[in-house]
Write a protein that holds these residues in place. Structure first.
Motif, short mmCIF file in Angstrom:
data_model
loop_
_atom_site.label_atom_id
_atom_site.label_comp_id
_atom_site.label_asym_id
_atom_site.label_seq_id
_atom_site.Cartn_x
_atom_site.Cartn_y
_atom_site.Cartn_z
N PRO A 1 10.64 -23.33 -41.22
CA PRO A 1 11.29 -24.57 -40.76
C PRO A 1 10.28 -25.53 -40.17
O PRO A 1 9.23 -25.13 -39.66
N ALA A 2 10.63 -26.83 -40.23
CA ALA A 2 9.73 -27.85 -39.69
C ALA A 2 9.61 -27.70 -38.18
O ALA A 2 10.50 -27.19 -37.50
N ALA A 3 8.47 -28.10 -37.67
CA ALA A 3 8.22 -28.00 -36.23
C ALA A 3 9.22 -28.88 -35.47
O ALA A 3 9.57 -29.96 -35.92
N PRO A 4 9.72 -28.38 -34.34
CA PRO A 4 10.69 -29.18 -33.58
C PRO A 4 10.06 -30.46 -33.06
O PRO A 4 8.85 -30.58 -32.94
N ALA A 5 10.92 -31.43 -32.78
CA ALA A 5 10.44 -32.71 -32.26
C ALA A 5 9.75 -32.50 -30.91
O ALA A 5 10.08 -31.59 -30.17
N GLN A 6 8.79 -33.35 -30.61
CA GLN A 6 8.02 -33.22 -29.39
C GLN A 6 8.91 -33.38 -28.17
O GLN A 6 9.72 -34.29 -28.07
N GLU A 7 8.77 -32.43 -27.24
CA GLU A 7 9.60 -32.45 -26.04
C GLU A 7 9.09 -33.53 -25.08
O GLU A 7 7.89 -33.72 -24.93
N VAL A 8 10.03 -34.22 -24.45
CA VAL A 8 9.69 -35.27 -23.49
C VAL A 8 10.14 -34.81 -22.11
O VAL A 8 11.30 -34.46 -21.91
N ASP A 9 9.21 -34.83 -21.17
CA ASP A 9 9.52 -34.43 -19.82
C ASP A 9 10.51 -35.40 -19.20
O ASP A 9 10.37 -36.62 -19.35
N PRO A 10 11.56 -34.90 -18.50
CA PRO A 10 12.55 -35.81 -17.89
C PRO A 10 11.94 -36.82 -16.93
O PRO A 10 12.39 -37.95 -16.84
N GLU A 11 10.92 -36.40 -16.19
CA GLU A 11 10.27 -37.32 -15.25
C GLU A 11 9.63 -38.50 -16.00
O GLU A 11 9.73 -39.65 -15.58
N LEU A 12 8.96 -38.19 -17.12
CA LEU A 12 8.33 -39.24 -17.91
C LEU A 12 9.38 -40.17 -18.52
O LEU A 12 9.21 -41.39 -18.56
N LEU A 13 10.50 -39.58 -18.98
CA LEU A 13 11.57 -40.39 -19.56
C LEU A 13 12.16 -41.35 -18.52
O LEU A 13 12.39 -42.52 -18.82
N ASP A 14 12.38 -40.86 -17.31
CA ASP A 14 12.91 -41.72 -16.24
C ASP A 14 11.92 -42.84 -15.92
O ASP A 14 12.32 -43.98 -15.67
N TYR A 15 10.64 -42.50 -15.90
CA TYR A 15 9.60 -43.50 -15.61
C TYR A 15 9.62 -44.62 -16.65
O TYR A 15 9.58 -45.80 -16.31
N VAL A 16 9.72 -44.24 -17.93
CA VAL A 16 9.72 -45.24 -19.00
C VAL A 16 10.98 -46.10 -18.91
O VAL A 16 10.93 -47.32 -19.10
N LYS A 17 12.12 -45.48 -18.60
CA LYS A 17 13.36 -46.25 -18.47
C LYS A 17 13.24 -47.29 -17.35
O LYS A 17 13.65 -48.44 -17.52
N ARG A 18 12.68 -46.88 -16.22
CA ARG A 18 12.54 -47.82 -15.10
C ARG A 18 11.61 -48.97 -15.46
O ARG A 18 11.90 -50.13 -15.17
N GLU A 19 10.49 -48.65 -16.11
CA GLU A 19 9.53 -49.70 -16.44
C GLU A 19 10.07 -50.63 -17.53
O GLU A 19 9.82 -51.84 -17.49
N ARG A 20 10.81 -50.10 -18.47
CA ARG A 20 11.42 -50.95 -19.50
C ARG A 20 12.46 -51.88 -18.88
O ARG A 20 12.53 -53.06 -19.23
#
Length: 293
Positions: free
Chosen positions: A174-193
């Motif tokens: 099977p294909a490699a799973p999608a790259q995992e994104v750390d929740p802290e990094l995701l929150d940071y990007v949401k705030r900056e966007r």
């Protein structure tokens, strides 16, 4: 996790600088309010005196002094109100920044705890793998010390060959799973966007350039030009290298740590040049943007 921790520490530094600025503004505003209140008290005394003088001697001079005193008192009262509102406005912003700072510092403590737990988990996994490898080496050494002679096998008959099972079909992995994104990094990007979208929605001076040319110079590689977005915001997307990196923008230097998993990944760089005494460099992996929806 380490990158998220670094992002939050940069945010804390920005908030602390903002708090220092608001402390200075609050001190100046409070001094201005105190002066306005003093002037208000003096104007009230003058008004009371003008009213008494006009009652004792009602003529054009006392009437003119009374009108002047009334106008001066009204202006002093208005001055107190406006300065009081300014103090309240600055105090509210200061309290919001202080609450944001407390939340960021709490998040930093939690992230550090997560990193410590993850390091302990990795150490335990490494120890387990080493123990298994040592056990396998010992078993192989024992096997080599006592070799077993091979029994002679009869030649396969035609019937045995025909009855042999057909080779199994090779199934693709099977294909490699999608790259995992750390929740802290995701929150940071949401705030900056959200911050950038809100800022660009403002209409004042959106087409004014602070820099004629603005380039990003990484530790290695060629300089890359920024794209002007408006409101003193600049953006570019570039490939990054893992490890401790230094990015130079004009005379400013920014140090960031790129995780090993992001080696060769494309990163979004946002340069906030609203305060040239303390500009901000926001950066995050481009692949995180696909996780925002």
């Amino acid at each position: 996790m380490e990158q998220s921790l670094e992002n939050r520490m940069v945010e804390v530094e920005d908030i602390e600088n903002e708090l220092l600025s608001y402390e200075y503004k609050l001190e100046r505003a409070q001094e201005s309010l105190d002066k306005a209140r003093k002037h208000y008290d003096e104007s009230r005394v003058e008004l009371q005196k003008a009213e008494r003088d006009h009652q004792l001697k009602s003529d054009s001079d006392t009437e003119r002094q009374l009108n002047k005193a009334k106008h001066g008192f009204a202006m002093a009262e208005r001055g107190v109100d406006s300065r009081n509102r300014r103090v309240e406005f600055i105090q509210t912003n200061y309290d919001e920044l202080k609450a944001q700072l407390d939340a960021e510092q709490k998040a930093i403590s939690q992230t550090k705890s997560r990193i410590s737990a993850q390091e302990a988990k990795v150490e335990q996994m490494v120890n387990t793998m080493l123990a298994k490898a040592e056990a396998a080496q010992r078993a192989a050494a024992v096997k080599r010390a006592a070799p077993v002679s091979k029994p002679e096998l009869p030649e396969p008959t035609v019937a045995a060959i025909e009855a042999a099972p057909a080779p199994k079909e090779v199934v693709a992995e099977p294909a490699a799973p999608a790259q995992e994104v750390d929740p802290e990094l995701l929150d940071y990007v949401k705030r900056e966007r959200a911050r950038l979208d809100k800022l660009l929605a403002e209409q004042s001076d959106e087409g004014k350039h602070t820099f004629r040319n603005l380039e990003l110079r990484p530790s290695r590689g060629e300089a890359l030009p920024f794209e002007f977005l408006g409101q003193n915001q600049y953006r570019l997307v570039a490939t990054v290298e893992a490890g401790r990196q230094t990015y130079k923008i004009n005379t400013w230097k920014f140090r960031r740590t790129i995780p090993a998993d992001d080696d060769g990944a494309r990163y979004v760089f946002i340069f906030d040049a609203r305060r040239l005494s303390r500009p901000r460099l926001v950066m995050y992996p481009e692949y995180v943007l696909s996780k925002l929806d």
